[in-house]
Write a protein that holds these residues in place. Structure first.
Motif, PDB file in Angstrom:
ATOM      1  N   UNK A   1       7.528 -20.729 -32.530  1.00 36.01           N
ATOM      2  CA  UNK A   1       7.655 -19.430 -31.878  1.00 36.01           C
ATOM      3  C   UNK A   1       8.046 -19.572 -30.402  1.00 36.01           C
ATOM      4  N   UNK A   2       8.840 -18.620 -29.928  1.00 42.02           N
ATOM      5  CA  UNK A   2       9.184 -18.572 -28.508  1.00 42.02           C
ATOM      6  C   UNK A   2       8.008 -17.970 -27.745  1.00 42.02           C
ATOM      7  N   UNK A   3       7.543 -18.677 -26.701  1.00 39.72           N
ATOM      8  CA  UNK A   3       6.423 -18.164 -25.902  1.00 39.72           C
ATOM      9  C   UNK A   3       6.815 -17.970 -24.430  1.00 39.72           C
ATOM     10  N   UNK A   4       8.041 -18.314 -24.076  1.00 37.20           N
ATOM     11  CA  UNK A   4       8.495 -18.136 -22.702  1.00 37.20           C
ATOM     12  C   UNK A   4       9.978 -18.425 -22.594  1.00 37.20           C
ATOM     13  N   UNK A   5      10.556 -18.095 -21.443  1.00 35.87           N
ATOM     14  CA  UNK A   5      11.961 -18.408 -21.194  1.00 35.87           C
ATOM     15  C   UNK A   5      12.158 -18.724 -19.719  1.00 35.87           C
ATOM     16  N   UNK A   6      13.216 -19.476 -19.445  1.00 43.03           N
ATOM     17  CA  UNK A   6      13.554 -19.814 -18.058  1.00 43.03           C
ATOM     18  C   UNK A   6      15.065 -19.893 -17.954  1.00 43.03           C
ATOM     19  N   UNK A   7      15.619 -19.280 -16.916  1.00 44.13           N
ATOM     20  CA  UNK A   7      17.068 -19.313 -16.706  1.00 44.13           C
ATOM     21  C   UNK A   7      17.380 -20.241 -15.537  1.00 44.13           C
ATOM     22  N   UNK A   8      18.283 -21.167 -15.796  1.00 42.01           N
ATOM     23  CA  UNK A   8      18.612 -22.211 -14.831  1.00 42.01           C
ATOM     24  C   UNK A   8      20.085 -22.112 -14.449  1.00 42.01           C
ATOM     25  N   UNK A   9      20.354 -22.048 -13.154  1.00 41.63           N
ATOM     26  CA  UNK A   9      21.755 -22.086 -12.693  1.00 41.63           C
ATOM     27  C   UNK A   9      22.290 -23.494 -12.916  1.00 41.63           C
TER      28      UNK A   9
ATOM     29  N   UNK B   1       6.927  -8.887 -22.264  1.00 47.22           N
ATOM     30  CA  UNK B   1       7.748  -7.676 -22.281  1.00 47.22           C
ATOM     31  C   UNK B   1       9.097  -7.857 -22.963  1.00 47.22           C
ATOM     32  N   UNK B   2       9.215  -8.923 -23.744  1.00 48.75           N
ATOM     33  CA  UNK B   2      10.455  -9.175 -24.475  1.00 48.75           C
ATOM     34  C   UNK B   2      10.099  -9.718 -25.855  1.00 48.75           C
TER      35      UNK B   2
ATOM     36  N   UNK C   1      13.127  -5.022 -25.606  1.00 46.70           N
ATOM     37  CA  UNK C   1      12.036  -4.921 -24.649  1.00 46.70           C
ATOM     38  C   UNK C   1      10.783  -4.364 -25.319  1.00 46.70           C
ATOM     39  N   UNK C   2       9.613  -4.912 -24.934  1.00 43.96           N
ATOM     40  CA  UNK C   2       8.370  -4.369 -25.463  1.00 43.96           C
ATOM     41  C   UNK C   2       7.303  -5.420 -25.645  1.00 43.96           C
ATOM     42  N   UNK C   3       6.133  -4.955 -26.054  1.00 46.72           N
ATOM     43  CA  UNK C   3       4.973  -5.803 -26.315  1.00 46.72           C
ATOM     44  C   UNK C   3       4.426  -5.448 -27.688  1.00 46.72           C
TER      45      UNK C   3
ATOM     46  N   UNK D   1       9.145 -12.163 -36.671  1.00 47.29           N
ATOM     47  CA  UNK D   1       8.999 -12.072 -35.221  1.00 47.29           C
ATOM     48  C   UNK D   1       8.945 -13.505 -34.698  1.00 47.29           C
ATOM     49  N   UNK D   2       9.908 -13.895 -33.886  1.00 47.95           N
ATOM     50  CA  UNK D   2       9.940 -15.285 -33.420  1.00 47.95           C
ATOM     51  C   UNK D   2       9.462 -15.430 -31.979  1.00 47.95           C
ATOM     52  N   UNK D   3       9.017 -14.326 -31.376  1.00 49.82           N
ATOM     53  CA  UNK D   3       8.454 -14.458 -30.042  1.00 49.82           C
ATOM     54  C   UNK D   3       8.219 -13.132 -29.351  1.00 49.82           C
ATOM     55  N   UNK D   4       7.128 -13.066 -28.602  1.00 48.96           N
ATOM     56  CA  UNK D   4       6.875 -11.971 -27.666  1.00 48.96           C
ATOM     57  C   UNK D   4       6.428 -12.650 -26.374  1.00 48.96           C
ATOM     58  N   UNK D   5       7.246 -12.565 -25.350  1.00 44.06           N
ATOM     59  CA  UNK D   5       7.053 -13.380 -24.164  1.00 44.06           C
ATOM     60  C   UNK D   5       7.536 -12.618 -22.938  1.00 44.06           C
TER      61      UNK D   5
END
Length: 382
Positions: A183-191, A298-299, A349-351, A373-377
């Protein structure tokens, strides 16, 4: 002949009657929902709806109106179902999921994190920016190895790239989210700034072969157009490409990787910032074998399939519209056993604690195939 104003008055009168009848129909739908709550019957009865559509079509006198009646009643029945899902949720009949509410996904003591590649990989940088420099970490050769590691509890979290702003989605990551019960539990965007790296004695004129991850090659496509004689070879990771150039010590070879990788492997930066987009960024997902979410998540990411027939995807996505939910992304991946059919991945978007989300998921689960559902993060905020 009636004038335009008279015609409009006739239409207004008909429309008011239609609204009155629609509201009357929806009141009866509430009674249907109450009956289904008491008996446990499902909301969606496809055979009944198909029979109903054929019945109302038979009342129309032309092919044009038959088609219009079919569209109209398809939407009316869809709205009726959505009302019933809402009432079921209000009465405690809710969509079942395996997610556990936690205070923070970073609160686990002595958490172990795994990334794909070798030191200097973009995934490593994303990991340290998300978890901090002191996190206990290790690396593996492939994305699949990373998913296996968290499945077998050799690590708590894995960091995987899932899409790039210039080159699009990372297909392997999407497919692995289906293959593994993670499951996805977080995300990070990297330049991301890609550079051309070579041995210390190399110049650009020496290069004949360039190595990189397929995404690195795609992100640098415009730069590489000026060197069409170069052979392009895909590798598992950009940093792995840098390591190969270092190990081979061949000045005709170059790697597309980060400047940090050049420092780690003692390579020369032949040219910086070769990616064609100045805003080139990669979104990384933090994956766990545990289905975790927090109150500030919230996603939501899901996937599902739909019947291969007209209107099925539209009807599925209408659950977001009806419940006032903002859908932020949709992707498709081919189904291996069914040529030209797709599995759809949706972010919105949502919880999971939100009533609107519960309503939408109940409807989607009833009217799609193999929904997960593969993640709410918490979505990344710079």
């Amino acid at each position: 002949m009636m004038d335009l104003q008279e015609l409009r008055k006739e239409i207004d009168l008909i429309d008011s009657k239609m609204v009155e009848l629609y509201e009357k129909r929806m009141k009866i739908s509430e009674e249907v929902a109450n009956y289904k709550i008491s008996t446990g019957k499902p909301v969606f009865d496809k055979e009944r709806e198909c029979a109903k559509i054929e019945q109302v079509k038979s009342l129309a006198k032309t092919e044009f109106t038959k088609h219009g009646v079919e569209e109209l009643f398809t939407q009316i029945m869809a709205m009726s179902r959505k009302l019933q899902y809402q009432l079921l949720n209000q009465n405690g009949v809710q969509d079942k999921n395996s997610f556990h509410l936690v205070h923070s996904i970073k609160e686990k003591e002595k958490a172990k994190v795994i990334f794909q590649g070798v030191p200097g990989a973009h995934s490593q940088r994303a990991m340290t920016e998300f978890f901090g420099e002191d996190i206990d970490n290790s690396y593996v050769d492939t994305f699949k190895d990373a998913m296996e590691a968290i499945k077998n509890k050799k690590a708590d979290y894995a960091v995987l790239p899932i899409e790039n702003s210039s080159a699009g989605i990372v297909n392997t990551s999407y497919d692995l989210l289906v293959e593994y019960d993670n499951y996805i539990v977080g995300e990070h965007i990297l330049k991301i700034e890609q550079a051309l790296l070579g041995t210390m004695d190399a110049t650009i004129s020496d290069i004949k072969t360039v190595f990189s991850h397929p995404q690195g090659l795609m992100q640098s496509a415009k730069f590489l157009e000026s060197f069409r004689e170069w052979k392009q070879i895909s590798m598992q990771n950009t940093a792995t490409s840098a390591k190969k150039v270092k190990d081979d010590m061949d000045k005709t070879q170059a790697a597309i990787a980060s400047v940090e990788a050049a420092k780690i492997y003692g390579l020369k930066v032949l040219q910086e910032a070769i990616n064609f987009s100045e805003s080139n960024s990669t979104r990384f997902i933090i994956v766990s074998h545990e289905a975790l979410f927090t109150e500030d998540s919230n996603k939501i990411s899901i996937y599902f399939e739909v019947p291969h027939e007209s209107g099925s995807l539209y009807n599925a996505l209408s659950h977001f519209i009806y419940n006032g939910i903002n859908m932020t992304k949709i992707e498709s991946r081919p189904l291996e056993a069914r040529p030209w059919e797709s599995r759809f991945f949706v972010d919105f978007e949502g919880n999971l604690l939100d009533s609107a989300v519960k309503n939408a998921l109940m409807g989607l689960r009833a009217e799609t195939i193999d929904l997960k559902i593969i993640g709410n993060y918490k979505k990344y905020e710079d």
